[in-house]
Design an enzyme around this catalytic site. Structure first.
Site, PDB file in Angstrom:
ATOM      1  N   GLU A 133      -2.394   8.748  -4.153  1.00  0.00           N
ATOM      2  CA  GLU A 133      -1.724   9.187  -5.575  1.00  0.00           C
ATOM      3  C   GLU A 133      -1.614   7.851  -6.300  1.00  0.00           C
ATOM      4  O   GLU A 133      -1.277   6.843  -5.690  1.00  0.00           O
ATOM      5  CB  GLU A 133      -0.416   9.670  -5.493  1.00  0.00           C
ATOM      6  N   GLU A 188       5.616  12.501   0.625  1.00  0.00           N
ATOM      7  CA  GLU A 188       6.466  11.482   0.182  1.00  0.00           C
ATOM      8  C   GLU A 188       7.908  11.935   1.262  1.00  0.00           C
ATOM      9  O   GLU A 188       9.040  11.924   0.672  1.00  0.00           O
ATOM     10  CB  GLU A 188       6.787  11.223  -1.033  1.00  0.00           C
TER      11      GLU A 188
HETATM   12  C1  GLA Z   1       5.267  10.812  -6.156  1.00  0.00           C
HETATM   13  C2  GLA Z   1       5.203  12.457  -5.664  1.00  0.00           C
HETATM   14  C3  GLA Z   1       4.232  13.319  -6.675  1.00  0.00           C
HETATM   15  C4  GLA Z   1       4.683  13.120  -8.213  1.00  0.00           C
HETATM   16  C5  GLA Z   1       4.536  11.604  -8.469  1.00  0.00           C
HETATM   17  C6  GLA Z   1       4.901  10.991  -9.759  1.00  0.00           C
HETATM   18  O1  GLA Z   1       3.879  10.229  -6.081  1.00  0.00           O
HETATM   19  O2  GLA Z   1       4.619  12.504  -4.451  1.00  0.00           O
HETATM   20  O3  GLA Z   1       4.674  14.448  -6.517  1.00  0.00           O
HETATM   21  O4  GLA Z   1       6.189  13.347  -8.365  1.00  0.00           O
HETATM   22  O5  GLA Z   1       5.355  10.599  -7.415  1.00  0.00           O
HETATM   23  O6  GLA Z   1       4.701   9.623 -10.008  1.00  0.00           O
END
Ligand code: GLA
Ligand code: GLA
Length: 682
Positions: free
Chosen positions: A311, A155
């Protein structure tokens, strides 16, 4: 334009799994995890995202044995790895040896180590180390049979998307030199004759740190572009290393949906597979609508190629003020939603719920109660169900409407405080137009303002504040060739250096849209207005404009209230074989729908008659067979009429022509392309 994923994920099934953080657990747990993963249908996990310090405990001192063992244990169960290069966060020893790599905010305050992403994207030492780490990982694991793809960083920009430190300033100057060549060029572009801003030495240019007053808007806009590019360069550094060492392995970095800070068109262009992290709020009964837009963007970023939801939360997250879990059945419908929009699988954050740290209250596939946890029961059941959707893998989503998404306009219309109104919000407008189309049953593909637009009958441009010639040429061509174009307000106002188009908005498209905007006429907070559109009154707020029409332009709607009463509000102009609509006001939902209904009808597209925001129908197709996802996002029954003889992949049964979907219910209908589409029952 049908792009393909040049290097696909090495996986022969829809992906199922999640982030896995084995370094928070012991080997005994790893063994249990691998078994439970297999039982839950997991075929891929993402790791080791934040483990650089566990892999390199001091400069050059490597400890790979634990990771070797984890991968061996997983691979023994047939589980593949979305292998992270572990560069999402620096080890403390690196930061302490090079404190200048810590980011600074606009006030010049250094942001401390103690969370994650504690780096300035431009810091030379960070960039060197990132490339070094990617090489070590690629050389160690590049030939491992379990390797499904590379996951670079995590991210980008989630925490640090902008940095105002001296290294960033130096990098910003380089970027500006490359863009403008000379100081004279920069002074011209930035319009520095205003407020005595002229520069006489590159070294005198700074990042737009907190200043004495409103900052030069072009400097702000360039800083947005530069900051997106600085992270893009960081990504490219790793991509180059990975492609050199492992030329056949797919590379991705996980996106954050429609994220303001990074121009994802650019990021997607250098990766092999688009992946996204999506966290629609389960407490918001309409969060599936912006989610539909986000997912649509993900497939559009690579011209419709399959992408992957990398995710999502099985239940609650831990970063909202109030973190409501997903109700029973809600994770399933939200997962099917992503697949409907072209995701070839669904993954979660994370596999096993943490016992410590900031994410211990964040749900996971395997909750604190282990196998007995509700989330494990539900994710295991869904893992089994997912295999029934194998026929949809690799198919593409069908859409007839394009929606222009342009980061320059997003940035330019929000980077500065010096605007007619702070209330006209690019994201709100983009979502509002998308929602209007969603309500009318349309599947929408986000597109760049330069196209390509082939295959779309209707193009909606919610906001294109910064409009330049190549975009105008592409849009003009679309209309000339018979397309229907809808333009939202405050579009075509400036060029890419934030200089206002002479003669008024919409600048180079005045003749296509048949209007000239004399002045924006924003509406004061809390004030409502109205327009009359084809004889019906619709509410407005936030924004209106003094519009002059050109000869031949049809006035479709006029203002009913305020200073603009009686003046044109919505117009339509025929140009070439098509038509172009200009909507100068921010309209309430019913007004947007009324306009879109007419435009869709003109284009020969069928709009849904009765609006039901809980019901979504999206089609994936291989050209011969359609897979029609019929999704009930809500909590009441919805009745749908479907074609005779359709097979529901989820149940394996031929479905009754009068289908009733219960709360969070779904059907995935397999039917020959060209069959009758499902419709809400009368
Ligand atoms: C993001 C991050 C993860 C985690 C999630 C929690 O997607 O990439 O590492 O922290 O948020 O929702
Ligand atoms: C003040 C300043 C001017 C100008 C106006 C704008 O009066 O002196 O330079 O910025 O505000 O309203």
């Amino acid at each position: 334009m049908a792009e393909t994923n040049s290097r696909p994920i090495r996986l022969d099934a829809l992906a199922y799994g999640g982030d896995y953080n084995p370094d928070q657990w012991t080997e005994e747990v790893w063994l249990e995890d691998a078994r439970l993963m297999r039982e839950a249908g997991v075929n891929m996990v993402s790791l080791p995202m934040f483990s650089w310090p566990q892999l390199e405990t001091a400069p050059g001192q490597w400890n790979f044995l634990w990771l070797d063992r984890v991968i061996e244990i997983l691979w023994a169960e047939g589980i593949r790895i979305d292998l992270s290069t572990a560069t999402a966060t620096p080890p403390s020893w690196l930061v302490r040896a090079h404190p200048e790599m810590l980011p600074q905010n606009a006030d010049g305050i250094t942001l401390e180590f103690g969370s994650r992403q504690a780096y300035c994207p431009s810091a030379p030492v960070w960039r060197e180390n990132v490339a070094r780490m990617a090489r070590v990982m690629a050389e160690r694991y590049g030939a491992h049979p379990a390797l499904a793809m590379w996951h670079v960083s995590n991210e980008y920009g989630d925490h640090i998307a902008r940095c105002w430190c001296p290294a960033s300033a130096a990098h910003f100057r380089q970027w500006l030199k490359a863009r403008y060549g000379t100081l004279a060029g920069l002074n011209e572009a930035w319009g520095t004759t205003v407020w005595g801003q002229a520069y006489f030495d590159w070294a005198h240019i700074e990042t737009p740190r907190v200043a004495s007053g409103p900052i030069n808007p072009t400097q702000l806009l360039d800083f947005e572009r530069f900051s997106s590019d600085a992270l893009l360069e960081l990504f490219q550094l790793e991509v180059d290393v990975l492609r050199e060492v492992t030329p056949n392995v797919a590379v991705t970095t996980n996106f954050m949906s429609l994220f303001r800070e990074l121009d994802y068109w650019d990021f997607a262009a250098i990766e092999d597979v688009v992946t996204d992290d999506a966290y629609p709020d389960p407490a918001d009964p309409l969060s599936h609508i912006p989610a539909a837009l986000n997912y649509s963007l993900m497939r559009a970023l690579k011209g419709g190629a399959p992408w992957l939801l990398l995710e999502q939360a099985p239940g609650a997250v831990s970063w909202r003020d109030v973190n409501v879990p997903k109700a029973p059945g809600q994770m399933r419908i939200m997962s099917l939603h992503a697949i409907a929009h072209g995701s070839d699988g669904v993954m979660f954050f994370q596999w096993r719920q943490a016992k410590f740290g900031p994410e211990k209250f964040h749900s996971a596939m395997l909750g604190h109660r282990g196998e007995k946890s509700l989330s494990y029961q539900e994710t295991k059941a869904f893992g089994a169900e997912l295999t029934k959707l194998e026929p949809v893998r690799g198919t593409r989503v069908r859409a007839s409407v394009g929606l222009v998404v342009d980061w320059d306009s997003w940035w330019a219309s929000s980077a500065t405080e010096s605007l007619p109104s702070q209330r006209l919000n690019w994201l709100d407008q983009t979502r509002a137009w998308h929602r209007g189309l969603f309500a009318l049953g349309q599947t929408v593909d986000p597109v760049r303002a330069t196209g390509p637009f082939d295959g779309y009958d209707v193009l909606v441009v919610p906001n294109l504040y910064a409009l330049v010639d190549d975009q105008a040429a592409a849009l003009r061509e679309f209309v000339a060739a018979g397309g229907r174009l809808v333009f939202g307000p405050f579009s075509g106002v400036v060029d890419h250096t934030e200089k206002v188009h002479s003669g008024g908005a919409p600048g180079p498209l005045r003749d296509v849209l048949g209007v000239e905007v004399d002045n924006p006429w924003p509406i004061s907070d809390g004030e409502r207005g109205a327009i009359l559109l084809r004889g019906t009154e619709f509410g407005t707020g936030v924004w209106s404009e003094w519009v002059e029409t050109q000869a031949g332009t049809e006035i479709v709607g006029e203002y009913l209230t305020g200073e603009l009463a009686g003046r044109p509000a919505v117009t339509r102009n025929e140009y070439g074989d098509g038509s172009a609509w200009y909507v100068s006001a921010v309209l309430e939902e019913a007004g947007l729908q009324a306009i879109l209904r007419e435009v869709l009808a003109e284009a020969g597209l069928r709009a849904r008659e009765a609006v039901d925001l809980d019901l979504e129908i999206v089609t994936r197709t291989d050209g011969d067979t359609d897979f029609v996802f019929v999704l009930n996002h809500g909590r009441r029954d919805i009745a749908v009429d479907i074609a005779a003889g359709a097979l529901d992949l989820l149940t394996g049964d031929v479905v009754d022509e009068n289908l009733t979907l219960p709360r969070f219910g779904a059907a995935v209908l397999q039917q020959p392309t060209g069959s009758r589409m499902p419709m809400p029952a009368r």
